[in-house]
Scaffold this motif. Sequence first.
Motif, PDB file in Angstrom:
ATOM      1  N   GLN A 138       0.807  -1.226   0.000  1.00 25.67           N
ATOM      2  CA  GLN A 138       0.000   0.000   0.000  1.00 25.67           C
ATOM      3  C   GLN A 138       0.843   1.280   0.000  1.00 25.67           C
ATOM      4  OE1 GLN A 138      -3.025  -1.214   3.221  1.00 25.67           O
ATOM      5  NE2 GLN A 138      -4.295  -0.202   1.705  1.00 25.67           N
ATOM      6  N   THR A 139       2.070   1.193  -0.509  1.00 22.96           N
ATOM      7  CA  THR A 139       2.892   2.386  -0.729  1.00 22.96           C
ATOM      8  C   THR A 139       2.915   2.691  -2.216  1.00 22.96           C
ATOM      9  OG1 THR A 139       4.954   1.153  -1.025  1.00 22.96           O
ATOM     10  CG2 THR A 139       4.346   1.770   1.232  1.00 22.96           C
ATOM     11  N   VAL A 140       3.189   3.917  -2.573  1.00 25.27           N
ATOM     12  CA  VAL A 140       3.198   4.304  -3.982  1.00 25.27           C
ATOM     13  C   VAL A 140       4.285   3.556  -4.741  1.00 25.27           C
ATOM     14  CG1 VAL A 140       3.582   6.193  -5.614  1.00 25.27           C
ATOM     15  CG2 VAL A 140       2.153   6.566  -3.607  1.00 25.27           C
ATOM     16  N   LEU A 141       5.522   3.615  -4.254  1.00 28.08           N
ATOM     17  CA  LEU A 141       6.617   2.958  -4.965  1.00 28.08           C
ATOM     18  C   LEU A 141       6.437   1.443  -4.979  1.00 28.08           C
ATOM     19  CD1 LEU A 141       9.258   3.142  -6.491  1.00 28.08           C
ATOM     20  CD2 LEU A 141      10.485   3.102  -4.295  1.00 28.08           C
ATOM     21  N   GLY A 142       6.026   0.871  -3.870  1.00 27.66           N
ATOM     22  CA  GLY A 142       5.803  -0.568  -3.828  1.00 27.66           C
ATOM     23  C   GLY A 142       4.712  -0.996  -4.787  1.00 27.66           C
ATOM     24  N   SER A 143       3.650  -0.213  -4.888  1.00 29.40           N
ATOM     25  CA  SER A 143       2.556  -0.523  -5.809  1.00 29.40           C
ATOM     26  C   SER A 143       3.010  -0.397  -7.258  1.00 29.40           C
ATOM     27  CB  SER A 143       1.375   0.424  -5.554  1.00 29.40           C
ATOM     28  OG  SER A 143       0.904   0.296  -4.225  1.00 29.40           O
ATOM     29  N   VAL A 144       3.826   0.616  -7.539  1.00 31.43           N
ATOM     30  CA  VAL A 144       4.361   0.803  -8.891  1.00 31.43           C
ATOM     31  C   VAL A 144       5.205  -0.400  -9.294  1.00 31.43           C
ATOM     32  CG1 VAL A 144       6.056   2.133 -10.222  1.00 31.43           C
ATOM     33  CG2 VAL A 144       4.269   3.318  -8.934  1.00 31.43           C
ATOM     34  N   ILE A 145       6.057  -0.857  -8.390  1.00 32.92           N
ATOM     35  CA  ILE A 145       6.919  -1.999  -8.700  1.00 32.92           C
ATOM     36  C   ILE A 145       6.100  -3.256  -8.941  1.00 32.92           C
ATOM     37  CG2 ILE A 145       8.701  -3.528  -7.764  1.00 32.92           C
ATOM     38  CD1 ILE A 145       9.854  -1.080  -6.311  1.00 32.92           C
TER      39      ILE A 145
END
Length: 460
Positions: free
Chosen positions: A158-165
Amino acid sequence: MIRALITFWNLHRISILLVALGLVFYGVFGYELNRSDSIRLVALFAALFFLSYKLIQFEKWNLRFMVTSGLLFRAVLLFALPNLSQDFYRFIWDGNLILEGLNPYFLTPDAWMARGGPAFPEVSELYEGMGSLSSANYSNYPPVKQYFFALCIYLGGQTVLGSVISMRVMIILADLGILYFGRRVLKKINRAPHLIFWYFLNPLVIIELTGNLHFEGVMLFFFILAMFLMVSGKWFLAVIPYALSIGVKLIPLLFLPLLLPLLGWKKVTGFYIGTALVLGAFLYPLYFPEFTDHYGQTLRLWFSNFEFNASLYNVSESVAVSQGAKPWEFIKQYGAIIPGLTALTTLMICAHPIVRLSKYWFGAALLVICVYYFLATTVHPWYIIFPLLLSTFTNFRFMYLWSATIVLSYIAYGGEEVEERPWILILEYAAVFGFLIYEIIRNKRNLSAIAKNQVRTPAD
């Protein structure tokens, strides 16, 4: 081992240097480029198209080298935030809503924020990042796509960078699936399997899908899997992947009528019913009484409000305005007839007996989707990746040219306001239509070649 490496280097040193240069260019594109820097953007795109062309020219029969190169180009972008599109913020927003047990179709982001905002991480960053146009409208992403959003956001913590990856990994896996099943389809229809690399190594595909996180690749994976099953005589197994393809993005709906001549009345009736049931099952958890109205409102915007990088629409608008029509009224009238014209074209193609053969079906599908996009009021660069993939199963090559020239549309973002330049549109579409006409004329002026796929080019 050392001798083997030396031999490999001697045989492939030029290609290895091209890959190394491509990795540098993709890295610059993903981590340093600003969308408003039009000259740099177009120059990088042009360089990457040249590199991909030379790689295919040198190594098209070297499967391991080509697959490795495509994966390396995608891996470079793994940790970069998309820099040509802000849609991913809305993807993460909708996925977070589902994880919180909320319906992404129920309210607009503006309405959610007016209520105090949903209780998920980084909500303010997502709301500001998606922009006012997205936040003011209901979600237009079909149900299956919403579930994929939720899965990626869950896997990304549920983080932006984690979701992008996590979204990026899913899209890369989808491209690998397209590569695998695309090669098998090409073999089934007696065409060279290396043609799929015109998709897999295409910079537009890598940048718009892996880089900017558009889910066309996921849709196309399910679509090409379904088509592989159909050309293999397993139409009943194709129901689920075809329904999933529609559930990611609605474009495959265009080809449902074309399945009638391919499958016949009895089989296609079962296919339609099965597809509807699968889609209904995925929609049911998100359905509520106002769903049709909310979803329809957003869909209508694409036909009656938005315009970007259009071809025939811009010509029609110029003529209509010169005759006294109001632009905001004309686009609504024009948008209302696009579905009818596309449907009429599809029905006319269905009547051609050649569409009954799987070898020629893809040419008919290419014609249908190109008519749709030539008529459309909005043609973002990632939209044409679907016809680009379809073209690899035909002898037509104008889509490769269009995948290169469409990047010129990003010049519209070069200033503070989005402003299209007529000369850019003329340059883009003159090249595309000119090459398409050349391909048709080259086949003895036989227009039915679009369905028969009889154009011959040196690229084959």
